[in-house]
Design a protein around this motif. Structure first.
Motif, PDB file in Angstrom:
ATOM      1  N   ALA A   1      98.579  88.374  13.496  1.00  0.00           N
ATOM      2  CA  ALA A   1      98.878  87.645  14.725  1.00  0.00           C
ATOM      3  C   ALA A   1      98.355  86.222  14.659  1.00  0.00           C
ATOM      4  CB  ALA A   1      98.276  88.375  15.916  1.00  0.00           C
ATOM      5  N   ASP A   2      99.087  85.319  15.269  1.00  0.00           N
ATOM      6  CA  ASP A   2      98.597  83.945  15.412  1.00  0.00           C
ATOM      7  C   ASP A   2      97.475  83.886  16.438  1.00  0.00           C
ATOM      8  OD1 ASP A   2     100.523  83.020  13.610  1.00  0.00           O
ATOM      9  OD2 ASP A   2     101.994  82.675  15.212  1.00  0.00           O
ATOM     10  N   ALA A   3      97.626  84.652  17.505  1.00  0.00           N
ATOM     11  CA  ALA A   3      96.618  84.658  18.575  1.00  0.00           C
ATOM     12  C   ALA A   3      96.636  86.002  19.277  1.00  0.00           C
ATOM     13  CB  ALA A   3      96.883  83.535  19.567  1.00  0.00           C
ATOM     14  N   ILE A   4      95.463  86.397  19.772  1.00  0.00           N
ATOM     15  CA  ILE A   4      95.318  87.603  20.590  1.00  0.00           C
ATOM     16  C   ILE A   4      94.603  87.195  21.871  1.00  0.00           C
ATOM     17  CG2 ILE A   4      94.294  89.904  20.773  1.00  0.00           C
ATOM     18  CD1 ILE A   4      94.475  90.116  17.721  1.00  0.00           C
ATOM     19  N   PHE A   5      95.190  87.555  23.001  1.00  0.00           N
ATOM     20  CA  PHE A   5      94.613  87.243  24.313  1.00  0.00           C
ATOM     21  C   PHE A   5      93.913  88.475  24.856  1.00  0.00           C
ATOM     22  CE2 PHE A   5      98.056  84.337  23.584  1.00  0.00           C
ATOM     23  CZ  PHE A   5      97.664  83.132  24.155  1.00  0.00           C
ATOM     24  N   VAL A   6      92.664  88.327  25.261  1.00  0.00           N
ATOM     25  CA  VAL A   6      91.858  89.423  25.798  1.00  0.00           C
ATOM     26  C   VAL A   6      90.985  88.872  26.926  1.00  0.00           C
ATOM     27  CG1 VAL A   6      91.784  90.720  23.625  1.00  0.00           C
ATOM     28  CG2 VAL A   6      90.038  88.994  24.094  1.00  0.00           C
TER      29      VAL A   6
ATOM     30  N   PRO B   1     102.446  98.875  33.331  1.00  0.00           N
ATOM     31  CA  PRO B   1     102.322  97.701  34.203  1.00  0.00           C
ATOM     32  C   PRO B   1     101.210  96.722  33.834  1.00  0.00           C
ATOM     33  CG  PRO B   1     102.491  99.747  35.473  1.00  0.00           C
ATOM     34  CD  PRO B   1     102.254 100.138  34.056  1.00  0.00           C
ATOM     35  N   SER B   2     100.193  97.202  33.109  1.00  0.00           N
ATOM     36  CA  SER B   2      99.085  96.321  32.752  1.00  0.00           C
ATOM     37  C   SER B   2      98.687  96.559  31.306  1.00  0.00           C
ATOM     38  CB  SER B   2      97.886  96.555  33.677  1.00  0.00           C
ATOM     39  OG  SER B   2      97.399  97.884  33.532  1.00  0.00           O
ATOM     40  N   ALA B   3      97.890  95.634  30.780  1.00  0.00           N
ATOM     41  CA  ALA B   3      97.440  95.749  29.395  1.00  0.00           C
ATOM     42  C   ALA B   3      96.063  95.127  29.270  1.00  0.00           C
ATOM     43  CB  ALA B   3      98.424  95.067  28.452  1.00  0.00           C
ATOM     44  N   GLU B   4      95.366  95.505  28.205  1.00  0.00           N
ATOM     45  CA  GLU B   4      94.046  94.936  27.924  1.00  0.00           C
ATOM     46  C   GLU B   4      94.127  93.751  26.964  1.00  0.00           C
ATOM     47  OE1 GLU B   4      91.378  99.034  28.348  1.00  0.00           O
ATOM     48  OE2 GLU B   4      91.860  98.242  26.346  1.00  0.00           O
ATOM     49  N   ALA B   5      95.197  93.697  26.176  1.00  0.00           N
ATOM     50  CA  ALA B   5      95.315  92.626  25.189  1.00  0.00           C
ATOM     51  C   ALA B   5      96.774  92.412  24.844  1.00  0.00           C
ATOM     52  CB  ALA B   5      94.520  92.971  23.935  1.00  0.00           C
TER      53      ALA B   5
ATOM     54  N   VAL C   1      95.725  96.616  19.792  1.00  0.00           N
ATOM     55  CA  VAL C   1      96.238  95.258  19.594  1.00  0.00           C
ATOM     56  C   VAL C   1      95.412  94.515  18.558  1.00  0.00           C
ATOM     57  CG1 VAL C   1      96.614  93.024  20.715  1.00  0.00           C
ATOM     58  CG2 VAL C   1      97.267  95.131  21.898  1.00  0.00           C
ATOM     59  N   MET C   2      94.105  94.782  18.525  1.00  0.00           N
ATOM     60  CA  MET C   2      93.243  94.091  17.568  1.00  0.00           C
ATOM     61  C   MET C   2      93.558  94.467  16.130  1.00  0.00           C
ATOM     62  SD  MET C   2      91.357  91.930  19.198  1.00  0.00           S
ATOM     63  CE  MET C   2      89.987  91.523  18.127  1.00  0.00           C
ATOM     64  N   GLN C   3      94.340  95.503  15.908  1.00  0.00           N
ATOM     65  CA  GLN C   3      94.752  95.850  14.557  1.00  0.00           C
ATOM     66  C   GLN C   3      95.647  94.772  13.947  1.00  0.00           C
ATOM     67  OE1 GLN C   3      93.648  98.633  12.802  1.00  0.00           O
ATOM     68  NE2 GLN C   3      92.274  98.690  14.579  1.00  0.00           N
ATOM     69  N   THR C   4      96.206  93.907  14.781  1.00  0.00           N
ATOM     70  CA  THR C   4      97.044  92.817  14.266  1.00  0.00           C
ATOM     71  C   THR C   4      96.220  91.593  13.885  1.00  0.00           C
ATOM     72  OG1 THR C   4      97.419  91.825  16.450  1.00  0.00           O
ATOM     73  CG2 THR C   4      98.937  93.574  15.755  1.00  0.00           C
ATOM     74  N   ARG C   5      94.915  91.676  14.051  1.00  0.00           N
ATOM     75  CA  ARG C   5      94.046  90.525  13.766  1.00  0.00           C
ATOM     76  C   ARG C   5      93.934  90.283  12.264  1.00  0.00           C
ATOM     77  NH1 ARG C   5      87.772  89.882  15.909  1.00  0.00           N
ATOM     78  NH2 ARG C   5      87.460  87.705  15.231  1.00  0.00           N
ATOM     79  N   GLY C   6      94.000  89.044  11.888  1.00  0.00           N
ATOM     80  CA  GLY C   6      93.810  88.640  10.504  1.00  0.00           C
ATOM     81  C   GLY C   6      92.778  87.535  10.429  1.00  0.00           C
ATOM     82  N   PRO C   7      92.513  87.017   9.244  1.00  0.00           N
ATOM     83  CA  PRO C   7      91.466  85.997   9.086  1.00  0.00           C
ATOM     84  C   PRO C   7      91.761  84.696   9.830  1.00  0.00           C
ATOM     85  CG  PRO C   7      92.702  86.302   7.038  1.00  0.00           C
ATOM     86  CD  PRO C   7      93.105  87.411   7.948  1.00  0.00           C
ATOM     87  N   GLU C   8      93.034  84.408  10.089  1.00  0.00           N
ATOM     88  CA  GLU C   8      93.385  83.155  10.769  1.00  0.00           C
ATOM     89  C   GLU C   8      93.723  83.366  12.245  1.00  0.00           C
ATOM     90  OE1 GLU C   8      93.103  80.304   9.205  1.00  0.00           O
ATOM     91  OE2 GLU C   8      92.529  81.371   7.369  1.00  0.00           O
ATOM     92  N   THR C   9      93.640  84.600  12.726  1.00  0.00           N
ATOM     93  CA  THR C   9      94.017  84.889  14.114  1.00  0.00           C
ATOM     94  C   THR C   9      93.029  84.258  15.091  1.00  0.00           C
ATOM     95  OG1 THR C   9      95.019  86.992  13.466  1.00  0.00           O
ATOM     96  CG2 THR C   9      94.472  86.705  15.794  1.00  0.00           C
ATOM     97  N   LYS C  10      93.563  83.585  16.086  1.00  0.00           N
ATOM     98  CA  LYS C  10      92.735  82.996  17.127  1.00  0.00           C
ATOM     99  C   LYS C  10      92.563  84.003  18.260  1.00  0.00           C
ATOM    100  CE  LYS C  10      92.515  79.060  20.333  1.00  0.00           C
ATOM    101  NZ  LYS C  10      93.232  77.842  20.813  1.00  0.00           N
ATOM    102  N   ILE C  11      91.326  84.273  18.636  1.00  0.00           N
ATOM    103  CA  ILE C  11      91.047  85.166  19.760  1.00  0.00           C
ATOM    104  C   ILE C  11      90.868  84.303  21.006  1.00  0.00           C
ATOM    105  CG2 ILE C  11      89.578  86.977  20.686  1.00  0.00           C
ATOM    106  CD1 ILE C  11      91.115  87.740  18.142  1.00  0.00           C
ATOM    107  N   VAL C  12      91.733  84.496  21.977  1.00  0.00           N
ATOM    108  CA  VAL C  12      91.714  83.694  23.211  1.00  0.00           C
ATOM    109  C   VAL C  12      91.119  84.538  24.328  1.00  0.00           C
ATOM    110  CG1 VAL C  12      93.071  82.369  24.854  1.00  0.00           C
ATOM    111  CG2 VAL C  12      93.763  82.458  22.452  1.00  0.00           C
TER     112      VAL C  12
END
Length: 576
Positions: free
Chosen positions: A30-35, A47-51, A68-79
């Protein structure tokens, strides 16, 4: 080979194959993950989500944080949303995007709380301030927007004479809040050749000085439309800057898809050129006006409608069949209680076009296979549309045409039944319950005014609908749109038929998933689901959790279009 070894090798092969196909092993994290905040998906299943995770401008994962965090890579931005609330980007249900290109150079004369225009003196003062700031040359046109005669004392309306006293050397046009007319000073009347000898065109109004044929200043409907269409558009570098400013007005409201709700052929050329040159950073959907359609079709084939050129597309064709209820030009089956704009007795309003002409227009659009939207405010106007729809389509009148009814304010219950049967799509205008409740009650009576934009009755019939601002008739403020649908509260603090109020999530759907369906983009917009565009709006509070009366005070913190931030509020306050 022992059975256990065979099973182990088989299992390892499955793992390797799965790994070779997964996003992370292919360098597609992922480019970015929002949490860290509330995520309202506008998806009834979840209706809702955590990330939520995005890549290349699209949503790749949404739901449980760990998953969702399983899509995290070394360049993923956590927002970190920091307790704020994410929703799908707002989709404009109807406005006039092209007007946003010029309002920065016009005086705002809305009445309070959105402007100063509650008196003639205040309106003139606002225009004089603009004149001083922008140093207009003698003879140069000065414009204002948002004039609401209903906000002025009953015996005092703006006239050409009021403007003449302050602007002897400049033509001045003060546009009516309905966008269906304007007050012109004498220099502007001369510029556009409006005199005592000018005949009032069918479907138009030229207000005359008492006892004479001399124009008093106010022009409405077809009397003003040619002037409006002739107004000069910015050019060159000024046009590029205007397009950027116009988009920012929408982005600040959380809108990622805007409407240009009544376009000339020139408007279409301007917007298409901006898209081709990469100047659009939000989507713009344009609806050429029916009288401009033939000119538009010289440059665009009918099969190009509905297809984006970068961020611009032609959404369909616009027809107007009546005017505005606050301007007393909407058409009703019963008379206005207060007479016509010029005091005409037993006034019901008039259709914009002869009905035979209107019927032919509707058939022309349907025969061309193009989507249609029709401006209808009064119940007589809605009758005209229903009849034309039936005549043009016959047995196919209930097929999936998604014909839009713009405003649909004074719809009757029996008309709602037909709208449901024919699968028509109203784009309602609940902000009138705030801005014009007192005016509508005075002009139409409490019973009819109370049924204004009946969202709950529409939901009960299974009707999908949008809700809109009609900018720049009203300020472009989607939180105020949601607030008005939930509360139906007037400027005076009265609730206009509490039975028609809807929940916050249903009001949110009217500015997200429902207009996405209407525009045939539900597969890519309107909710937060895997595969859809990463179009988001981030709010400082959750509309479902605050007191309903406080929804209008929620601020847009950030607007994101396909993963790119197109608006960010400077130094936002942390949520309480």
């Amino acid at each position: 080979m022992p059975l256990l070894t065979k099973q182990l090798i088989a299992s390892l092969l499955v793992i390797v194959i799965a790994c070779l196909g997964c996003d992370r092993c292919l360098g597609q994290s992922a480019d970015a993950i929002f949490v860290g905040g509330d995520i309202i998906t506008v998806n009834d299943v979840s209706p809702s989500a955590e990330a939520i995770a995005i890549r290349d401008g699209k949503i790749v994962a949404v739901g449980d944080r760990d998953a969702v965090m399983q899509t995290r890579g070394p360049e993923t931005k956590i927002v970190d949303l920091d307790g704020q609330t994410m929703l799908p980007g707002f989709i404009d249900g109807h406005s006039h995007f092209i007007n946003a290109l010029s309002v920065a150079n016009q005086a705002n004369v809305y009445p309070p709380p959105f402007g100063p225009g509650d008196s003639v003196d205040a309106i003139v003062s606002a225009v004089k301030t603009l004149q001083a700031e922008q140093q207009f040359s003698p003879g140069e046109l000065i414009m204002a927007y948002g004039y609401d005669d209903n906000a002025l004392p009953a015996d005092r309306k703006l006239t050409a004479a009021d403007l003449d006293a302050a602007f002897a050397d400049n033509p001045v046009i003060v546009q009516h809040v309905s966008l269906h007319g304007a007050v012109l000073n004498s220099a502007a009347l001369k510029k556009y050749a409006i005199t005592a000898e000018t005949a009032t065109p069918p479907g138009g109004i030229i207000l005359r000085k008492p006892g004479t044929n001399e124009p008093e200043g106010l022009l409405m409907e077809t009397a003003y439309l040619p002037i409006f269409e002739s107004l000069e558009k910015p050019k060159g570098e000024a046009l590029i800057q205007a397009i950027q400013r116009g988009q920012q007005i929408y982005a600040e409201a959380g809108i990622t898809t805007s409407h240009e709700g009544s376009s000339t052929a020139l408007d279409v050329q301007i917007l298409n050129r901006a898209a081709t040159n990469g100047e659009l950073y939000i989507d713009v959907i344009a609806f050429p006006f029916i009288t401009e359609l033939d000119r538009v079709l010289t440059s665009f084939l009918a099969n190009q409608f509905g297809k984006y050129n970068q961020r611009f597309k032609l959404g369909g064709v616009k027809i107007t069949i009546d005017g505005s209820p606050q301007g007393k030009t909407a058409e009703f089956t019963t008379p206005y209680l207060t007479g016509g704009p010029g005091g005409e007795p037993r006034w019901r309003g008039e259709p914009t076009f002869p009905i035979e002409t209107f019927d032919g227009m509707v058939k022309k659009v349907y025969d061309a296979g193009l989507p249609l939207i029709v401006h209808c405010n009064g119940d007589a106007a809605i009758d005209h549309l229903l009849a034309a729809h039936e005549k043009a389509l016959g047995d196919k009148k209930s097929d999936d045409h998604r014909t839009g009814i713009i405003h649909c304010q004074f719809v009757r219950k029996d008309q709602l039944d037909k709208i449901a049967e024919y699968k028509l799509f109203p784009s309602f205008y609940t902000e009138h319950t705030y801005f014009f409740a007192a005016t509508h009650i005075q002009n139409r009576g409490l019973e009819q005014a109370s049924f204004l934009s009946p969202l709950k009755s529409s939901l009960d019939r299974g009707i999908r609908f949008a809700n809109h601002t009609d900018f720049n008739v009203a300020p472009i403020d989607q939180m105020f749109v949601i607030w008005s649908a939930v509360n139906r509260m007037s400027r005076e603090g009265e609730v206009l038929d509490p039975e028609q109020r809807i929940s916050a999530i249903e009001a949110i759907k009217a500015v997200t998933i429902h207009p996405a369906y209407w525009c045939r983009e539900k597969d890519r917009k309107g909710s937060l689901e895997v595969g859809k565009l990463a179009d988001f709006v981030i709010l400082d509070k959750n509309p479902q959790k605050v007191d309903p009366i406080a929804i209008k005070d929620i601020r847009v913190i950030k607007t994101i279009k396909e993963g790119v931030t197109v608006f960010a509020l400077p130094n936002p306050r942390r949520p309480e």
